[in-house]
Design a protein around this motif. Structure first.
Motif, mmCIF file in Angstrom:
data_model
loop_
_atom_site.group_PDB
_atom_site.id
_atom_site.type_symbol
_atom_site.label_atom_id
_atom_site.label_comp_id
_atom_site.label_asym_id
_atom_site.label_seq_id
_atom_site.Cartn_x
_atom_site.Cartn_y
_atom_site.Cartn_z
ATOM 1 N N ALA A 323 0.831 -1.204 0.000
ATOM 2 C CA ALA A 323 0.000 0.000 0.000
ATOM 3 C C ALA A 323 0.868 1.258 0.000
ATOM 4 O O ALA A 323 0.608 2.215 -0.744
ATOM 5 C CB ALA A 323 -0.931 -0.002 1.209
ATOM 6 N N GLU A 324 1.916 1.261 0.814
ATOM 7 C CA GLU A 324 2.813 2.415 0.864
ATOM 8 C C GLU A 324 3.526 2.613 -0.467
ATOM 9 O O GLU A 324 3.775 3.753 -0.886
ATOM 10 C CB GLU A 324 3.822 2.239 1.994
ATOM 11 N N SER A 325 3.860 1.518 -1.132
ATOM 12 C CA SER A 325 4.497 1.611 -2.444
ATOM 13 C C SER A 325 3.569 2.255 -3.466
ATOM 14 O O SER A 325 3.988 3.097 -4.272
ATOM 15 C CB SER A 325 4.923 0.222 -2.917
ATOM 16 N N LEU A 326 2.292 1.877 -3.434
ATOM 17 C CA LEU A 326 1.317 2.483 -4.346
ATOM 18 C C LEU A 326 1.157 3.973 -4.048
ATOM 19 O O LEU A 326 1.130 4.800 -4.973
ATOM 20 C CB LEU A 326 -0.031 1.767 -4.224
ATOM 21 N N TRP A 327 1.067 4.319 -2.776
ATOM 22 C CA TRP A 327 0.944 5.729 -2.425
ATOM 23 C C TRP A 327 2.197 6.510 -2.811
ATOM 24 O O TRP A 327 2.121 7.690 -3.177
ATOM 25 C CB TRP A 327 0.646 5.885 -0.932
ATOM 26 N N GLY A 328 3.353 5.863 -2.749
ATOM 27 C CA GLY A 328 4.589 6.531 -3.153
ATOM 28 C C GLY A 328 4.560 6.964 -4.605
ATOM 29 O O GLY A 328 5.104 8.018 -4.967
ATOM 30 N N LEU A 329 3.930 6.168 -5.471
ATOM 31 C CA LEU A 329 3.814 6.548 -6.879
ATOM 32 C C LEU A 329 3.028 7.840 -7.036
ATOM 33 O O LEU A 329 3.394 8.723 -7.827
ATOM 34 C CB LEU A 329 3.142 5.429 -7.664
ATOM 35 N N ARG A 330 1.964 7.975 -6.283
ATOM 36 C CA ARG A 330 1.146 9.200 -6.364
ATOM 37 C C ARG A 330 1.848 10.383 -5.700
ATOM 38 O O ARG A 330 1.892 11.492 -6.253
ATOM 39 C CB ARG A 330 -0.216 8.928 -5.702
ATOM 40 N N GLU A 331 2.405 10.171 -4.515
ATOM 41 C CA GLU A 331 2.938 11.283 -3.734
ATOM 42 C C GLU A 331 4.255 11.823 -4.281
ATOM 43 O O GLU A 331 4.648 12.948 -3.951
ATOM 44 C CB GLU A 331 3.102 10.857 -2.282
ATOM 45 N N ASN A 332 4.934 11.064 -5.125
ATOM 46 C CA ASN A 332 6.213 11.506 -5.660
ATOM 47 C C ASN A 332 6.108 12.177 -7.025
ATOM 48 O O ASN A 332 7.135 12.517 -7.630
ATOM 49 C CB ASN A 332 7.196 10.335 -5.751
ATOM 50 N N ILE A 333 4.899 12.397 -7.507
ATOM 51 C CA ILE A 333 4.765 13.041 -8.813
ATOM 52 C C ILE A 333 5.348 14.449 -8.780
ATOM 53 O O ILE A 333 6.102 14.850 -9.678
ATOM 54 C CB ILE A 333 3.294 13.067 -9.275
ATOM 55 N N SER A 334 5.022 15.222 -7.747
ATOM 56 C CA SER A 334 5.544 16.594 -7.675
ATOM 57 C C SER A 334 7.061 16.604 -7.581
ATOM 58 O O SER A 334 7.733 17.439 -8.217
ATOM 59 C CB SER A 334 4.931 17.320 -6.466
ATOM 60 N N GLU A 335 7.633 15.697 -6.793
ATOM 61 C CA GLU A 335 9.091 15.621 -6.669
ATOM 62 C C GLU A 335 9.722 15.249 -8.005
ATOM 63 O O GLU A 335 10.759 15.810 -8.401
ATOM 64 C CB GLU A 335 9.474 14.604 -5.594
ATOM 65 N N ALA A 336 9.116 14.295 -8.717
ATOM 66 C CA ALA A 336 9.639 13.895 -10.025
ATOM 67 C C ALA A 336 9.584 15.051 -11.009
ATOM 68 O O ALA A 336 10.516 15.261 -11.801
ATOM 69 C CB ALA A 336 8.848 12.692 -10.549
ATOM 70 N N GLN A 337 8.516 15.829 -10.967
ATOM 71 C CA GLN A 337 8.425 16.988 -11.849
ATOM 72 C C GLN A 337 9.480 18.032 -11.517
ATOM 73 O O GLN A 337 10.041 18.664 -12.403
ATOM 74 C CB GLN A 337 7.027 17.607 -11.744
ATOM 75 N N LYS A 338 9.739 18.205 -10.230
ATOM 76 C CA LYS A 338 10.770 19.156 -9.826
ATOM 77 C C LYS A 338 12.128 18.743 -10.372
ATOM 78 O O LYS A 338 12.915 19.581 -10.842
ATOM 79 C CB LYS A 338 10.808 19.261 -8.302
ATOM 80 N N ILE A 339 12.414 17.448 -10.335
ATOM 81 C CA ILE A 339 13.671 16.938 -10.876
ATOM 82 C C ILE A 339 13.720 17.130 -12.388
ATOM 83 O O ILE A 339 14.753 17.502 -12.959
ATOM 84 C CB ILE A 339 13.839 15.447 -10.519
ATOM 85 N N GLU A 340 12.603 16.897 -13.042
ATOM 86 C CA GLU A 340 12.531 17.019 -14.500
ATOM 87 C C GLU A 340 12.792 18.445 -14.964
ATOM 88 O O GLU A 340 13.426 18.682 -15.990
ATOM 89 C CB GLU A 340 11.154 16.549 -14.971
ATOM 90 N N GLY A 341 12.312 19.428 -14.201
ATOM 91 C CA GLY A 341 12.497 20.825 -14.588
ATOM 92 C C GLY A 341 11.239 21.635 -14.363
ATOM 93 O O GLY A 341 10.249 21.149 -13.825
ATOM 94 N N LEU A 342 11.295 22.885 -14.775
ATOM 95 C CA LEU A 342 10.183 23.790 -14.553
ATOM 96 C C LEU A 342 8.949 23.361 -15.332
ATOM 97 O O LEU A 342 9.039 22.838 -16.446
ATOM 98 C CB LEU A 342 10.563 25.215 -14.964
ATOM 99 N N SER A 343 7.802 23.611 -14.733
ATOM 100 C CA SER A 343 6.533 23.401 -15.425
ATOM 101 C C SER A 343 5.574 24.501 -15.003
ATOM 102 O O SER A 343 5.784 25.181 -13.995
ATOM 103 C CB SER A 343 5.938 22.030 -15.092
ATOM 104 N N ILE A 344 4.539 24.702 -15.779
ATOM 105 C CA ILE A 344 3.490 25.664 -15.442
ATOM 106 C C ILE A 344 2.435 24.894 -14.657
ATOM 107 O O ILE A 344 1.755 24.021 -15.204
ATOM 108 C CB ILE A 344 2.888 26.305 -16.696
ATOM 109 N N LYS A 345 2.303 25.213 -13.371
ATOM 110 C CA LYS A 345 1.468 24.420 -12.475
ATOM 111 C C LYS A 345 0.112 25.080 -12.253
ATOM 112 O O LYS A 345 0.034 26.299 -12.126
ATOM 113 C CB LYS A 345 2.185 24.221 -11.134
#
Length: 468
Positions: A323-345
């Protein structure tokens, strides 16, 4: 200003009065590094009376104040302006849980408590504080109150407006309003606490809050589900609520683009389903009763949805770790985007029934202008709140795209307004959307807001340049 600095040092101690640029730097830039301001000082009071002393000193000197919690906000609401004539009041030292009343299902936490520490204090008494955010280990309760935080369990428990029973606030002149009443019913005039919830520190400094607690769930069932479309996701939500009632505590939708960023940037992330799916849902049921009955209810609902074509595939967690692994996929989207670079949020909300229409029409309008735009859409579809973030895959192209933020915002926000929605669902306005919000609020609304601001803070010293 040297006299003011001396007074501040006397109030909170020299060690907690930061004035050199190096020590102040972490408090002058927001989490996204979008805004960097300047300040005369950063002060870190230890209790409500020290906060009041700081506010009185700043008010006497005619100096603006910027209340700040964990500095995890996304709209620059806790970052000072660049003019440099303000004092940042960081509340991280006000970190005591004052009381836990399990019988009354209430807890009093100071503004500097992390959300995680409040959750832990409730759990120690076999109670639940249901606000759940990806930043819960670093965001502070004062900031949660001041931005009217939402998170993943609004569907069942509501946002901070519904989770706060009372507040303690230092007003812009240094007076302390003690509204720490743990009552469900108090019909003795205006509900003053609601003025401070979501005000982003523009009306006063929240120093403590009475928070609602709930019975601790005994059972939890979590599933990651592929659906053919956003329409199917909304239909699945309806089916689940019909069959499982208020046991549906979270219902999150994730687009394929968001999951791919997490799989690419977050170590250890694994796709829970075989194949590629454009739209997925992460859902959770909770109950205070029999765990077996909850599992059966989830399996039955998913089975019926598979037969009707609303669901394409599903993975049900069989352990807490899964369950925690599944939630990690959702909760890490913002962190992954930050690593990827700037976006218009964008942090928008529309009626749940109109989420599919928003997604279809927004994509059509944006791809007409920018055919290769990357749309990362995810969020709390159960309450109609979408995080709708846009970028270009190529860094050089993305820089040009980011420069056209105003045009992009106009498309997204105009459509949101047309569908009866809001341009800020849970992140607040801060500096980012302060001017933008005026396009979507009536003159009557703006006049009322200015009247409230003028009544509480006639000199405009409390967090200027934010919200209004």
């Amino acid at each position: 200003m040297s006299d003011l600095i001396d007074v501040l040092r006397a109030a909170v101690g020299a060690h907690h009065t930061l004035i050199d640029s190096l020590s102040m730097a972490p408090y002058l830039t927001d989490w996204r590094a979008r805004y960097t301001g300047r300040a005369l000082a950063v002060v870190k009071p230890a209790d409500t009376q020290q906060v009041a002393a700081v506010v009185r000193a700043c008010a006497d000197a005619g100096v603006a104040m910027v209340p700040q919690g964990g500095n995890t906000g996304l709209c620059g609401g806790a970052t000072p302006l660049s003019e440099g004539r303000s004092v940042v009041i960081n509340l991280s030292r006000l970190n005591r849980i004052r009381t836990v009343d399990a019988t009354n299902n209430a807890l009093i936490a100071e503004a500097g408590c992390t959300l995680a520490s409040v959750q832990d204090a409730a759990a120690a008494e076999n109670r639940l504080f249901p606000l759940a955010l990806a930043s819960e280990g670093s965001c502070l309760i004062g900031g949660n109150v001041s931005t009217n935080a939402g998170g993943v369990q609004v569907l069942r428990y509501g946002n901070m407006r519904e989770l706060v029973l009372g507040l303690e606030v230092v007003l812009p002149d240094g007076q302390v309003w003690d509204g720490l009443r743990a009552l469900r019913k108090d019909n003795t005039g205006y509900d003053l606490k609601q003025l401070f919830i979501g005000a982003e520190g523009t009306l006063g400094v929240v120093t403590a809050a009475v928070l609602k607690l709930f019975p601790q769930p005994r059972a939890r069932a979590t599933a990651w589900i592929a659906v053919p479309s956003p329409d199917a996701a909304v239909a699945l939500l309806g089916l689940l609520r019909d069959s499982c009632g208020d046991r549906v505590s979270a219902f999150e939708m994730v687009a394929r683009s968001g999951l791919e960023l997490v799989l690419h940037h977050i170590p250890g992330a694994r796709a829970p389903l075989a194949g590629a799916h454009d739209w997925m849902v992460l859902l959770e049921l909770t109950d205070t009763r029999d765990p077996d009955a909850l599992d059966s209810a989830l399996e039955g609902a998913i089975g019926a949805a598979l037969e009707s074509g609303v669901v394409l595939d599903a993975a049900i967690a069989t352990s807490v770790a899964q369950a925690e692994s599944l939630w990690g996929l959702r909760e890490n989207i913002s962190e992954a985007q930050k690593i990827e670079g700037l976006s218009i949020k964008h942090d928008i909300s529309v009626p749940v029934s109109r989420v599919p229409e928003f997604l279809t029409r927004a994509r059509a309008a944006l791809t007409m202008m920018w055919p290769d735009v990357r749309i990362v859409a995810f969020g709390h579809i159960g309450d109609g709140n979408l995080h709708y973030n846009l970028s270009k895959p190529n860094a050089l192209d993305n820089a040009d795209f980011i420069a056209r933020t105003a045009e992009v915002n106009r498309i997204v926000h105009d459509l949101t307004a047309e569908l009866g929605g809001s341009i800020s669902a849970e992140h607040g306005l801060g500096q980012l959307k302060r001017v933008e919000s005026m396009r979507y609020k009536s003159d009557v609304e703006m006049d009322l807001m200015r009247a409230v601001k003028g009544a509480f803070d006639p000199r405009g010293l409390m967090n200027p340049g934010k919200v209004i």
